[in-house]
Design a protein around this motif. Structure first.
Motif, PDB file in Angstrom:
ATOM      1  N   LYS A 397       1.141  -0.865   0.466  1.00  0.00           N
ATOM      2  CA  LYS A 397       0.017  -0.124   0.025  1.00  0.00           C
ATOM      3  C   LYS A 397       0.717   1.364  -0.077  1.00  0.00           C
ATOM      4  O   LYS A 397       0.351   2.487  -0.693  1.00  0.00           O
ATOM      5  N   ASP A 398       2.117   1.671   0.983  1.00  0.00           N
ATOM      6  CA  ASP A 398       2.815   2.686   0.801  1.00  0.00           C
ATOM      7  C   ASP A 398       3.936   2.488   0.106  1.00  0.00           C
ATOM      8  O   ASP A 398       4.565   3.228  -0.301  1.00  0.00           O
ATOM      9  N   TYR A 399       3.878   1.557  -0.996  1.00  0.00           N
ATOM     10  CA  TYR A 399       4.486   1.649  -2.484  1.00  0.00           C
ATOM     11  C   TYR A 399       4.384   2.460  -3.740  1.00  0.00           C
ATOM     12  O   TYR A 399       3.043   2.421  -3.858  1.00  0.00           O
ATOM     13  N   PHE A 400       4.875   3.496  -3.982  1.00  0.00           N
ATOM     14  CA  PHE A 400       4.015   3.791  -5.614  1.00  0.00           C
ATOM     15  C   PHE A 400       5.036   3.945  -6.655  1.00  0.00           C
ATOM     16  O   PHE A 400       5.067   5.100  -7.057  1.00  0.00           O
ATOM     17  N   ARG A 401       5.983   2.977  -6.810  1.00  0.00           N
ATOM     18  CA  ARG A 401       6.842   2.451  -7.758  1.00  0.00           C
ATOM     19  C   ARG A 401       6.216   0.965  -8.862  1.00  0.00           C
ATOM     20  O   ARG A 401       5.107   1.328  -8.161  1.00  0.00           O
ATOM     21  N   LYS A 406       0.381  -2.433 -10.394  1.00  0.00           N
ATOM     22  CA  LYS A 406       0.735  -0.890 -10.026  1.00  0.00           C
ATOM     23  C   LYS A 406       0.948  -0.349 -11.214  1.00  0.00           C
ATOM     24  O   LYS A 406       1.638  -0.870 -11.596  1.00  0.00           O
ATOM     25  N   VAL A 408       2.874   4.084 -12.294  1.00  0.00           N
ATOM     26  CA  VAL A 408       3.535   4.756 -12.457  1.00  0.00           C
ATOM     27  C   VAL A 408       4.126   5.091 -13.493  1.00  0.00           C
ATOM     28  O   VAL A 408       3.821   4.890 -14.739  1.00  0.00           O
ATOM     29  N   THR A 442      -5.007   6.647 -15.076  1.00  0.00           N
ATOM     30  CA  THR A 442      -4.742   7.252 -14.193  1.00  0.00           C
ATOM     31  C   THR A 442      -3.625   8.378 -15.271  1.00  0.00           C
ATOM     32  O   THR A 442      -3.110   8.661 -15.650  1.00  0.00           O
ATOM     33  N   LYS A 444      -2.669  11.313 -13.173  1.00  0.00           N
ATOM     34  CA  LYS A 444      -1.385  11.947 -12.252  1.00  0.00           C
ATOM     35  C   LYS A 444      -0.968  10.898 -11.291  1.00  0.00           C
ATOM     36  O   LYS A 444      -1.670  10.783 -10.435  1.00  0.00           O
ATOM     37  N   PRO A 445      -0.172   9.770 -11.935  1.00  0.00           N
ATOM     38  CA  PRO A 445       0.211   8.888 -10.798  1.00  0.00           C
ATOM     39  C   PRO A 445       1.259   9.451  -9.686  1.00  0.00           C
ATOM     40  O   PRO A 445       1.672  10.614 -10.428  1.00  0.00           O
ATOM     41  N   LYS A 446       1.299   9.085  -8.510  1.00  0.00           N
ATOM     42  CA  LYS A 446       1.885   9.391  -7.712  1.00  0.00           C
ATOM     43  C   LYS A 446       3.135   9.472  -8.126  1.00  0.00           C
ATOM     44  O   LYS A 446       3.565  10.196  -7.530  1.00  0.00           O
ATOM     45  N   THR A 447       3.590   8.891  -8.460  1.00  0.00           N
ATOM     46  CA  THR A 447       5.527   8.989  -9.429  1.00  0.00           C
ATOM     47  C   THR A 447       5.670   8.535 -10.857  1.00  0.00           C
ATOM     48  O   THR A 447       5.095   8.332 -10.990  1.00  0.00           O
TER      49      THR A 447
END
Ligand code: ATP
Ligand code: MG
Ligand code: MG
Length: 566
Positions: A397-401, A406, A408, A442, A444-447
Motif C-alpha cells: 500500500k505504501d509503495y508508489f513505484r 500498480k 507508475v 490514470t 496523475k500517477p503518484k510517482t
C-alpha cells in the motif's frame, strides 16, 4: 548565486587591502613544486589571484623551488594547469631559483653588514642554543657568531664551492636571540645540499632557505600584499627584519586561516601510500581531495571558488566536513547542468500496447527549471529500461513505484504504465523482464520514474557508472585505531558496469562544457569531466577520464540529496 567577490569586499581581506590601498596591487601564489595541489591550495589560489583581480592588480605564479631534494618536474606542470583550471591567468610564472645569483649576492651583503655568520655547529648544539628541547633554557650564541666579516665571507664562499658537506655548515642570520619570537633566533639562511637542481643543474651546492628566500623574492617582484597562512604568523617578524636589512621595496605579509577537510587525508606521504598500495586508482582518484582528483570527479571549478567564498576568509583555521563541500557543489550543479535519464541497474519493461508509439520522438527540456538550457528529442520505444530498484515483485500500500497491478509514471512518456507480469532467472532469482501495459486512465500517477529507450536506433548507450562514497570510515582517519589504512571504507567505490544512458548524453557531450548554464560555468573547458549532468532521480555525474568512444565511464560527482549519501 552568491557574490563571487564577497570575500574581498568585507572582513579580513578588505582590511588587508585598506592597510595598504595601493593603486597597483601585486600578489603571488607561491607553491613548492613538491606535490599535487589539494583543496586547501584552492583557497590560497582564490585568495591570491582573486585579491589581485578584484583590485585590478596582478598575481604571479611563483614556484618556490629552493629544495631540489623534494621537487619534481611533473608537479610544475600540474600546478600551473590547476591554476588555469580554476580560471586564473598568472601575470608571470616565476621561479625562486631564477633569483639564486641575486640571493647569493644579498647573502654576502648581509654578512658584510655583520648580520650573518657561518655556523658549523651540529643540530643538537643549535637546538641547545635556541633554548633546548622545550625552548626554556637560556639561549646563547655560539663562537661562530664572533667571527669577522672576512672570515664569514671566506667560509660562505667555501660553502658555495663545495668545501663543506651537508649539515656541516650553515649561513645563519644574526637576528635577536633575546626576542621572544623563535623566528628571531638566528635562523638559517643557506644550507649545503649536494643535489642538482632541475633548473640550475649542478651549479649550486648551497641553497637558500624559505625564510631567506620568500621575503626577498616578494620584494623583487614588488609584491604589495603577501598573503599566506597563519602558521607563518611568527615569520612575519623575520620577513620584515630581513627585507629591511637588504632591500628597498617592503611588501606586507598578512596571514589567513588554512582550509582543511575532515574525513580525508591530504598529507603527501599518506596519499602516496594509498596510491602505491592501490587503495585508490591514482593521485587523481575521485575519492581523494587533491585538485586533480576533485577535477576528475567532475566538481566544477566554479563550485570550488564558490565554496571558498562562502566559507569566507578570516584568521582562523577551519576544518570543514565533506558534506558541507558537497552541499555547495550540489547547489552549484543544480543551477548549471542539464538533466538526463540514466538507469544504474536496467531491467527491460515491454509495454505490450505501445506499438503505435514505438520509435516516436518526445521533446524533453534539458532542465525544467532553466528553460534557457533548451530541449532535446529522445525516442520512446516499446521496450524501455527502468531501474531495478523501481520495481517490486509484490506490491504494498505504501509503495508508489512499479509492481504487478500498480501504475507508475514514466517521465515524458505518452502514458503511465501498469505492470502485468514479470520473468525471473531461476538461478539468480533476479527479475529479467517486466511486462506492462499503458494505463490510459490514470492522469496523475503518484510517482514518475526515469527510463531509457531500448534498441539499436534509440541512441541510448550502455555505460559504466562509479559511485564514490567516503574513502574513510571515520572523521579523522589520521587518528584512527590501527592507522588510516585500517579506516578505509570497503564500499568507497560501487561500480555499476551495465548502466544505460539516454541519447541526450551525446548531445551534451558535444556541447560541453555546458554553455547554456546561465553563463556561469565557462571554466574547466576541454576535459572529459566537463561533460556533467544530473541523472534524474539518481545523482550528478561527470564523464571519467577512463572513458573511450565506445566505453563511457561516469563518476558520481555528488548525490542529489545529502541523506542519500551513504
Ligand atoms: P602542504 O604541505 O599541504 O602541501 P604547504 O603549505 O607545504 O602545504 P605550499 O606548496 O607551500 O604548501 O603552498 C603554497 C601556498 O598555499 C602557501 O601560501 C600556503 O600557505 C597555501 N596553502 C597550503 N595549504 C593550504 C590550506 N590548507 N589552506 C589554505 N592555504 C594553503
Ligand atoms: Mg606543499
Ligand atoms: Mg610548504
Amino acid at each position: 548565486a552568491i557574490d563571487p567577490d564577497a570575500m574581498f569586499k568585507q572582513g579580513f581581506l578588505n582590511d588587508v587591502f585598506n592597510e595598504r590601498p595601493e593603486k597597483q596591487v601585486f600578489t603571488r601564489f607561491p607553491p613548492e613544486p613538491n606535490g599535487f595541489l589539494h583543496i586547501g591550495h584552492a583557497k590560497a589560489i582564490a585568495v591570491n589571484f582573486g585579491f589581485a583581480r578584484y583590485h585590478g592588480g596582478k598575481c604571479y605564479l611563483r614556484f618556490d623551488d629552493t629544495n631540489p631534494e623534494a621537487e619534481e618536474e611533473v608537479y610544475f606542470t600540474a600546478i600551473e594547469e590547476m591554476v588555469r583550471w580554476l580560471g586564473f591567468e598568472p601575470y608571470k610564472i616565476t621561479y625562486s631559483s631564477d633569483n639564486f645569483d641575486k640571493l647569493y649576492e644579498l647573502a654576502e651583503k648581509l654578512i658584510t653588514l655583520d648580520k650573518a655568520y657561518v655556523c658549523r655547529c651540529g643540530d643538537d648544539e643549535i637546538k641547545l642554543q635556541r633554548g633546548g628541547e622545550k625552548g626554556t633554557s637560556t639561549r646563547y650564541r655560539c663562537k661562530h657568531a664572533e667571527q669577522t666579516v672576512e672570515e664569514n665571507i671566506q667560509q660562505f664562499r667555501d660553502m658555495r664551492d663545495g668545501k663543506y658537506k651537508p649539515r656541516e655548515a650553515f649561513l645563519r642570520m644574526k637576528q635577536d636571540i633575546t626576542d621572544g619570537n623563535p623566528q628571531m633566533w638566528d635562523l638559517a639562511a643557506y644550507r649545503v645540499l649536494d643535489k642538482p637542481h632541475h633548473r640550475t643543474g649542478p651549479k649550486w651546492k648551497i641553497y637558500p632557505t624559505y625564510d631567506f628566500t620568500h621575503c626577498l623574492c616578494d620584494s623583487f617582484e614588488g609584491i604589495t600584499h603577501s598573503l599566506c597562512t597563519t602558521e607563518f604568523f611568527l615569520s612575519r617578524t623575520s620577513y620584515e627584519w630581513l627585507n629591511k636589512q637588504l632591500v628597498d621595496f617592503q611588501p606586507i605579509q598578512r596571514e589567513y586561516g588554512r582550509l582543511s577537510i575532515s574525513g580525508t587525508l591530504l598529507s603527501k606521504r599518506k596519499l602516496k601510500e594509498l596510491v602505491e598500495k592501490k587503495y585508490v586508482r591514482g593521485w587523481d582518484d575521485p575519492r581523494l581531495y587533491t585538485l586533480i582528483a576533485v577535477r576528475r570527479r567532475g566538481v566544477p571549478p566554479g563550485a570550488i571558488l564558490e565554496f571558498v567564498n562562502e566559507l569566507g576568509v578570516t584568521t582562523t583555521n577551519s576544518i570543514i566536513q565533506i558534506s558541507r563541500f558537497e552541499q555547495t557543489i550540489r547547489r552549484y550543479l543544480e543551477r548549471t547542468v542539464p538533466r538526463l535519464m540514466l538507469v544504474l541497474d536496467p531491467v527491460p519493461v515491454v509495454i505490450e500496447d505501445a506499438d503505435e508509439f514505438d520509435g516516436t520522438k518526445v521533446m524533453v527540456p534539458f532542465s525544467p527549471k532553466t528553460p534557457a538550457m533548451g530541449d532535446h528529442k529522445i525516442k520512446f520505444t516499446k521496450t524501455v529500461y527502468i531501474d531495478r530498484s523501481d520495481f517490486r515483485e509484490v506490491d504494498s500500500k505504501d509503495y508508489f513505484r512499479l509492481a504487478p497491478g500498480k501504475t507508475v509514471g514514466l517521465l515524458q512518456a505518452p502514458f503511465p504504465i501498469k505492470a502485468t507480469s514479470f520473468t525471473k532467472d531461476e538461478a539468480t532469482g533476479k527479475v529479467t523482464e517486466i511486462r506492462a501495459v499503458f494505463d490510459r486512465e490514470t492522469k496523475k500517477p503518484k510517482t514518475f520514474i526515469q527510463w531509457v529507450a531500448a534498441g539499436e536506433g534509440s541512441g541510448s548507450r550502455k555505460c559504466e557508472v562509479r559511485l564514490h562514497n567516503a574513502l574513510f570510515k571515520s572523521e579523522n582517519p589520521a587518528a584512527a585505531e590501527g592507522g588510516y589504512l585500517n579506516d578505509i571504507n570497503p564500499n568507497s567505490e560501487v561500480v555499476y558496469p551495465d548502466a544505460m544512458i539516454e541519447s541526450g548524453f551525446d548531445e551534451i557531450r558535444a556541447r560541453a562544457p555546458w554553455p547554456e548554464a546561465a553563463g556561469e560555468d565557462k571554466l574547466g573547458k576541454g576535459g572529459p569531466e566537463s561533460v556533467r549532468f544530473q541523472g534524474m532521480r539518481v545523482a550528478y555525474f561527470a564523464m571519467d577520464s577512463d572513458s573511450t568512444d565506445d566505453n563511457i565511464v561516469l563518476n558520481r560527482i555528488v548525490s542529489l540529496k545529502e541523506d542519500k549519501e551513504k
